[in-house]
Enzyme design. Structure first.
Site, PDB file in Angstrom:
ATOM      1  N   GLU A 105       1.155  -0.782   0.096  1.00 34.12           N
ATOM      2  CA  GLU A 105       0.070  -0.352   0.144  1.00 34.12           C
ATOM      3  C   GLU A 105       0.822   1.162   0.011  1.00 34.12           C
ATOM      4  O   GLU A 105       0.394   2.164  -0.982  1.00 34.12           O
ATOM      5  CB  GLU A 105      -0.995   0.262   1.300  1.00 34.12           C
ATOM      6  N   GLU A 125      -4.259  -9.373   4.308  1.00 33.49           N
ATOM      7  CA  GLU A 125      -4.808  -9.044   5.591  1.00 33.49           C
ATOM      8  C   GLU A 125      -6.346  -9.763   5.707  1.00 33.49           C
ATOM      9  O   GLU A 125      -6.300  -9.973   6.602  1.00 33.49           O
ATOM     10  CB  GLU A 125      -5.575  -7.641   5.474  1.00 33.49           C
TER      11      GLU A 125
END
Ligand code: NAI
Length: 700
Positions: A105, A125
């Site tokens: 990210e 995640e």
């Protein structure tokens, strides 16, 4: 500061340096923003490169900060990414080795990305019951396309950088470097180049995000993902978040991602998965055995007994490339054992799970013997002979004579006293329990039983070896049944009482299977063999005559119904099939037994069944902690998750109890104690439970 700042000519290089994987902890995040501010303020700097030191670009969030206020402290990851985007000088990410989660990210907030081949790229995640929370669901589809990005986000699996770079139209990587060694240098050259060209700096957020089939595609994705992720809410939420990226303006999509992320954070499933993630890592740490304890070298392994367990145990080491020598009493027993190992491997070859050359290589590491003298060079010898103290005594006395000094002598006993077994040798410090679970080549759990005199380096060695053979190794102290079987005894006792009071085996099994157990206690008994528990109860009847049991299991065994292997147990079985068919005969036997006891059967709710079975595990688990048999509640959870089919999304019995609330758990136990058919003394909540409940705490 865990990010370094250096200027090379007119390029500033910010290097994350937070071993082992440059986790984005608070100090690292601060280091990045301070580096950016310096670069911004320095007129001599024309561009910036962000990279990671050592063996990662970045593995994402810093697990040390999990669940602490530091994880959210400013600058949080979202703020860091905004700062990258806002930098007026081109920022180039130099990506290598590992680029995962928050690391990926972060890179998507940079203007450009140069990547080394061989980099593992992932948004994992979902494996913690979450979705990416720093723009991953909004930016990755913009650079890789909706389908590829969604696949990565829903699976959480790493994909190699060169594969991603080969996708037509991908915008994740602007350039592939020659290697991880050269990536920073190449990124610096790239940065100079783009700085020289000038012009507007590209931002991923400005790229379009669409799927040609629009909502129809997402409907298909939801059907597929939903069908595959029962009990876990996060995968479907990944689809929602990516769909939002295609339908909303970027900032609204970001807000939607945040909303979903925060909601998932509070789900019991995510809490369970995060607990397991930490508990798994913590299990390998033993409080009084430092991580740098020297380990013994294990180059060859001896296994005594080529039965059910000996064969499976041997396969673990063969799979890891460690030579194994199996000893038996008779040639026929050896032939039978080796035959089963071969058959297991051949089945894998047939299914295409094992290549022929690997199979040949494994079999070439296997040798057999009838003579103890042949074990004298083994570094580790594991005994898996009959479960009788007399036989163990013979074996360990013999081993003491022949094994070389420093060899580790292990027993696979499931219930016997490892201290006593150690006392048969003149080297109790070298003796340890290695309790594998059946089938030993498949089941993940390895209980490492620490005797009173077991040396620290023996423990450290066996724990490391457990990792090498891909087991979840958990340390247990010595007691009857160790962690897992000591607890299961209480669970089985409750299952028996439930039959006496009015339930049928199929009702009990169904209720606990609906809770999520892979198999209920009666189907499990039929699979493992009801005679095993029978033998254990007979032994215990002498040692602990005051223990109250339902007599149904003994009656079943008296009928010769040992389970699948005899074609009949708690259930009936058709020849060659494993399907459990409710047995009229058994149900009649249970009814007759009730009549003998003068019990009028009552209707028992599924809720009561689940609570009695699970809280029995919890109360005994708490006693195990009090007795120091397990050093932490997470270890008990790992035992139940990896060895007993406890539902993963509930995080193990101790975590589940913490989620229910220990006050509620204790109150329910006290209610069970009032049932005259049950064991009132057992249901007295463990002191640890009442203490924690009074302090408003949980097991974690
Ligand atoms: P098994 O009966 O299948 O195999 C035992 C083997 O040991 C037989 O092949 C026998 O010939 C051999 N043996 C017996 N005495 C011997 C001696 N003095 N020297 C050399 N070989 C000898 O038994 P299984 O199920 O493999 O159990 C072995 C041990 O593993 C027991 O201590 C048991 O409690 C433990 N265990 C069993 C589990 C299971 O699910 N079967 C699970 C975990 C542990």
């Amino acid at each position: 500061m865990t990010a370094e700042y250096k200027v090379h000519g007119d390029v500033a290089v910010i290097t994350l340096n937070n071993p082992p994987v440059n986790g984005l902890g608070h100090a690292t995040r601060l280091g990045i923003t301070e580096g950016l501010a310096k670069a911004q303020a320095d007129a001599a700097v024309k561009s910036v490169v962000v990279t990671g030191a050592g063996k990662a670009f970045s593995g994402g969030a810093d697990i040390k900060e999990f669940g602490t206020p530091k994880a959210l402290a400013e600058p949080n990851l979202l703020s860091v990414i905004l700062a990258l985007e806002a930098c007026t000088k081109p920022v180039v990410a130099a990506i290598h080795t590992v680029c995962m989660g928050g690391g990926l990210e972060l890179s998507l907030g940079c203007h450009y990305r140069v990547a080394a081949p061989g980099t593992n790229v992932a948004l994992p995640e979902v494996k913690l019951g979450l979705i990416p929370g720093a723009g991953g669901t909004q930016r990755l589809p913009r650079v890789l396309g909706v389908e590829t990005a969604l696949n990565m986000i829903v699976s959480g699996e790493p994909v190699k950088s060169e594969l991603l770079a080969s996708l037509p139209g991908q915008k994740l990587f602007d350039k592939m470097a020659a290697s991880a060694e050269s990536v920073v240098e190449e990124a610096i050259a790239f940065a100079k180049d783009v700085a020289g060209k000038g012009g507007e700096l590209p931002l991923v957020r400005n790229l379009p995000c669409k799927h040609p089939q629009g909502d129809a595609y997402f409907q298909f994705a939801k059907n597929m993902v939903g069908g595959m992720s029962k009990n876990f809410p996060a995968p479907l939420k990944c689809v929602d978040a990516v769909q939002a990226a295609t339908k909303m303006k970027f900032d609204d999509g970001m807000a939607e991602e945040r909303r979903i992320f925060t909601a998932l954070m509070f789900t019991p499933e995510s809490s369970a998965l995060r607990h397991i993630f930490m508990a798994e890592r913590a299990a390998s740490k033993i409080p009084d055995v430092p991580e740098d304890t020297p380990k013994r070298d294990i180059k060859t392994v001896g296994v005594i007994g080529a039965g059910t367990m000996g064969g499976g145990i041997s396969m673990n080491f063969l799979n890891a490339g460690i030579p194994v020598k199996i000893l038996e009493m008779k040639q026929e027993a050896l032939d039978r054992g080796i035959g089963i190992i071969k058959k297991n491997y051949e089945a894998q070859v047939k299914k295409g799970k094992l290549k022929q050359d690997k199979y040949d290589q494994r079999m070439s590491l296997l040798s057999t013997t009838l003579s103890y003298d042949d074990l004298k060079d083994c570094d580790l010898i594991i005994e898996a002979v009959f479960e009788e103290m007399g036989v163990k005594e013979q074996v360990f006395k013999k081993l003491d004579e022949v094994a070389k000094p420093g060899a580790i002598l292990a027993s696979n006993t499931s219930t016997l006293d490892v201290n006593k077994i150690a006392s048969f040798t003149k080297r109790p410090q070298d003796v340890v329990g290695m309790h594998f679970f059946s089938p030993a080549n498949v089941m993940k759990l390895l209980e490492v039983v620490r005797g009173e005199k077991t040396a620290k380096d023996v423990l450290a060695t066996v724990m490391a070896l457990g990792k090498k053979i891909k087991k979840t190794a958990v340390v247990s102290g010595v007691c009857d049944g160790f962690i897992g079987n000591r607890m299961i005894e209480q669970y089985s006792r409750q299952a028996g009482f439930l039959l006496d009071e009015g339930a049928t085996p199929q009702q009990v099994d169904k209720a606990i299977e609906k809770f999520g157990f892979a198999m209920g206690p009666f189907r499990m008994g039929d699979l493992a063999g009801n005679d095993i528990g029978w033998a254990i109860r007979k032994r215990r009847a002498v040692e602990r005559a005051d223990m109250k049991y339902s007599k149904t299991a003994d009656k079943l065994c008296e009928l010769g119904r040992f389970g699948q292997k005899t074609g009949a147990g708690w259930y009936d079985y058709q020849a060659g099939k494993r399907e459990a068919i409710p047995s009229e005969l058994v149900n009649k036997m249970i009814e007759d037994h009730r009549k003998e006891l003068g019990i009028t059967p009552r209707k028992i709710s599924d809720e009561e069944i689940v609570q009695r079975l699970v809280f029995a595990l919890v109360n005994e688990g708490a006693h195990i902690l009090e007795d120091g048999i397990a050093s932490k509640a997470g270890d008990i959870d790992m035992v139940y998750l990896t060895g007993y089919g406890f539902p993963v999304w509930r995080g193990g019995p101790m975590h589940y109890a913490s989620q229910v609330g220990l006050y509620n758990v204790a109150a329910t136990m006290r209610r069970f104690a009032l049932n005259p058919r049950d064991d009132a003394a057992f249901w007295e909540p463990a002191k640890l439970i009442t203490k924690l409940a009074a302090e408003g705490k949980s097991f974690s």
